[in-house]
Design an enzyme around this catalytic site. Structure first.
Site, short mmCIF file in Angstrom:
data_model
loop_
_atom_site.label_atom_id
_atom_site.label_comp_id
_atom_site.label_asym_id
_atom_site.label_seq_id
_atom_site.Cartn_x
_atom_site.Cartn_y
_atom_site.Cartn_z
CD GLU A 1 77.22 18.70 18.25
OE1 GLU A 1 77.15 19.77 17.62
OE2 GLU A 1 77.06 18.62 19.47
CB CYS B 1 73.59 32.22 18.09
SG CYS B 1 74.67 31.38 19.24
CD GLN C 1 69.13 26.25 13.83
OE1 GLN C 1 68.54 27.18 14.36
NE2 GLN C 1 70.44 26.16 13.84
CG ASP D 1 75.78 27.28 13.74
OD1 ASP D 1 75.67 28.29 14.47
OD2 ASP D 1 74.81 26.60 13.38
CE1 TYR E 1 82.22 24.94 18.64
CE2 TYR E 1 82.95 25.69 16.47
CZ TYR E 1 83.15 25.59 17.83
OH TYR E 1 84.28 26.13 18.39
N1 SAH Z 1 74.94 23.79 13.10
C1 SAH Z 1 73.92 23.15 13.87
C2 SAH Z 1 74.08 23.31 15.39
C3 SAH Z 1 74.55 24.63 15.92
S1 SAH Z 1 74.36 24.83 17.65
C4 SAH Z 1 72.55 23.63 13.43
O1 SAH Z 1 72.45 24.64 12.72
O2 SAH Z 1 71.57 23.00 13.77
C5 SAH Z 1 76.01 24.60 18.24
C6 SAH Z 1 76.39 23.15 18.40
O3 SAH Z 1 77.74 23.10 18.88
C7 SAH Z 1 75.56 22.34 19.38
O4 SAH Z 1 75.06 21.21 18.72
C8 SAH Z 1 76.56 21.96 20.49
O5 SAH Z 1 76.32 20.67 21.02
C9 SAH Z 1 77.87 21.99 19.75
N2 SAH Z 1 79.11 22.23 20.54
C10 SAH Z 1 79.28 22.97 21.64
N3 SAH Z 1 80.57 23.03 21.99
C11 SAH Z 1 81.25 22.29 21.09
C12 SAH Z 1 82.64 21.97 20.90
N4 SAH Z 1 83.57 22.43 21.73
N5 SAH Z 1 82.96 21.20 19.85
C13 SAH Z 1 82.02 20.73 18.99
N6 SAH Z 1 80.71 21.01 19.13
C14 SAH Z 1 80.32 21.77 20.15
#
Ligand code: SAH
Length: 458
Positions: free
Chosen positions: A336, A411, A286, A384, A315
């Site tokens: 993830e 977001c 972040q 997320d 996620y």
């Molecule tokens: N919660 C974390 C990341 C959020 S960003 C934080 O706050 O740092 C969203 C994340 O979802 C990214 O890391 C991306 O790689 C992942 N992502 C995207 N599509 C996805 C899916 N279908 N299944 C699991 N993860 C996914």
């Protein structure tokens, strides 16, 4: 079918700006037909020349501002507006916070959802917050330059003060630029596909003050690497890691797959809510640490965790939310899609002696269905997702798993509103005002936390 448009190209129109779009453009309406006008604010009376027409909307250029909004920042830096570094830089900060709240509220109203949005949690000093910079290196005006692209182009605007980045990062970029000039390094030329240095990436830990510099080159060649490193070690406060990254491809992706440590450590560290994270050049982390803590705290508070719950963090990235939640929960499962992120998450859990968090690589929607089939019964589901929001399969699995609470960290308000409607069909309702948290002051990005709770359905 061609309909008659109420304006024509080249026409000059006078009117009052009615609204501000998601992109930060003012909207002037002529018989309900919208004209988007950059650098104008709601309430401002303006004279506009219509520059471009489509069936549904037009673009206009401000020719004269007849009245000025009290929310306007006088003499806003045009460079920051034009590069997209600060597309809301012309709007006073309290009005930016209201804009973000209203944006979500308007989308809810449009979807006929009668829900409340709380005032946006902002920053006391909404500048210099970014802990990461990625800047192009180009040859311009007779010298090697670092800066930012003009919006929607690859034209470099040379710059030393980036306004929203940690000032130590700005200084670091200038130091490296000057060293490269002295050593006569060649900047990348995108058209000719020549030159060496394409980008600089700099990260700095908000709490740790550790600095990582990544020099991205076109080929594996980095001339004068030794002198460059010596100068950097001598001149950059907090320097911990100097990395050479090779990116042979000509795409919009900044970093290539290959990293060589030129000096120091391969990673830096920083903390979020007291948990230590290892950050490598390619890690997602972040970019606004102060606001991220507020965002995660809002999610933890919404879930009302008391140490007894089982939580799924879908996620999960490098596990930042999962690990922040772990000490308030009995067990946390993170999923993830990026394998390297899950490796980081596991290491981060290990280094922080967190033993009640488990991480899996996979698509959240598929893993949720697997967990559900295996009989996992979470109390709380935290999501997320990226901008496109939740997959239908995930919503169905969530409905079947029936956690008491779902905390939606979003977001993108447009997909949030769509997904809230779909979750309501699965028997959930929103039980607290939606909480926007300003992760990206001066820009149009809108992040928020929404709590949903399960209700009995007949
Ligand atoms: N919660 C974390 C990341 C959020 S960003 C934080 O706050 O740092 C969203 C994340 O979802 C990214 O890391 C991306 O790689 C992942 N992502 C995207 N599509 C996805 C899916 N279908 N299944 C699991 N993860 C996914």
């Amino acid at each position: 079918m061609k309909v008659n448009l109420p304006v024509h190209r080249g026409e000059t129109i006078t009117g009052t700006i009615a609204d501000l779009t998601y992109q930060g453009n003012g909207v002037l309406k002529v018989a309900q037909y919208p004209i988007f006008v950059p650098d104008t604010l709601p309430g401002e009376k303006v004279e506009v020349r219509v520059t471009k027409l489509t069936q549904n909307f037009a673009w206009g250029m401000l020719t004269q501002r007849l009245t000025t909004s009290p929310d306007r920042v006088e003499n806003a830096n045009q460079m920051f507006l034009q590069t997209g570094i600060a597309p809301l830089g012309h709007l006073k900060y309290p009005a930016q916070l209201k804009f973000k709240q209203k944006l979500i509220q308007d989308l809810l109203t449009k979807a006929h959802l009668d829900l409340t949005v709380a005032p946006t949690l902002g920053m006391a000093a909404p500048y210099h917050y970014r802990n990461k910079a990625q800047v192009p290196v180009r040859y311009q005006r007779g010298a090697l330059q670092t800066g930012f692209y003009k919006r929607g182009s690859h034209d470099l605007v040379p710059m030393e003060d980036f306004y929203i980045q940690d000032p130590v990062i700005d200084q670091t970029i200038v130091t490296v630029r000057n060293l490269m000039r002295d050593l006569k390094l060649r900047a990348y030329d995108e058209t000719k596909q020549t030159g060496d240095v394409k980008h600089l990436m700099v990260r700095r830990g908000y709490y740790s003050h550790q600095v990582m510099v990544v020099i991205v080159t076109r080929t594996s060649k980095l001339p004068h690497a030794k002198e460059l490193v010596a100068g950097m070690v001598d001149q950059i406060p907090g320097i911990t890691s100097i990395i050479h990254n090779v990116n042979a491809k000509n795409t919009n992706v900044v970093l290539g797959p290959e990293n060589h440590v030129l000096w120091g450590e391969p990673t830096i560290h920083d903390q979020l809510l007291g948990i230590d994270f290892t950050i490598s050049p390619l890690s997602f982390y972040q970019v606004n640490p102060q606001q991220t803590e507020k965002l995660y705290q809002a999610a933890i508070d919404a879930a009302e965790l008391d140490g007894t719950q089982t939580v799924i963090d879908a996620y999960c990235g490098i596990g930042t939310i999962s690990l922040a939640v772990a000490k308030h929960a009995q067990k946390v499962y993170g999923v993830e899609i990026v394998p390297a992120a899950i490796e980081d998450a596991k290491l981060n859990a290990l280094h922080n002696q967190i033993e009640n968090a488990e991480f899996v690589v996979g698509k959240a929607e598929e893993q949720m269905a697997k967990w559900q089939a295996a009989g996992l019964k979470p109390d709380v589901l935290i999501v997320d997702p990226p901008r496109k929001g939740l997959d239908e399969q995930l919503i169905e699995a969530a409905g079947k798993m029936a956690p008491q609470k779902i905390v939606y960290v979003s977001c993108n308000p447009a997909t949030l509103v769509r997904d809230l409607q779909r979750l309501m069909e699965q028997g959930y309702r929103v039980t607290k005002p939606i909480q926007p948290v300003d992760q990206f002051p001066q820009t149009t990005h809108v992040e928020s936390v929404t709590l949903l709770e399960r209700t009995e359905i007949d």
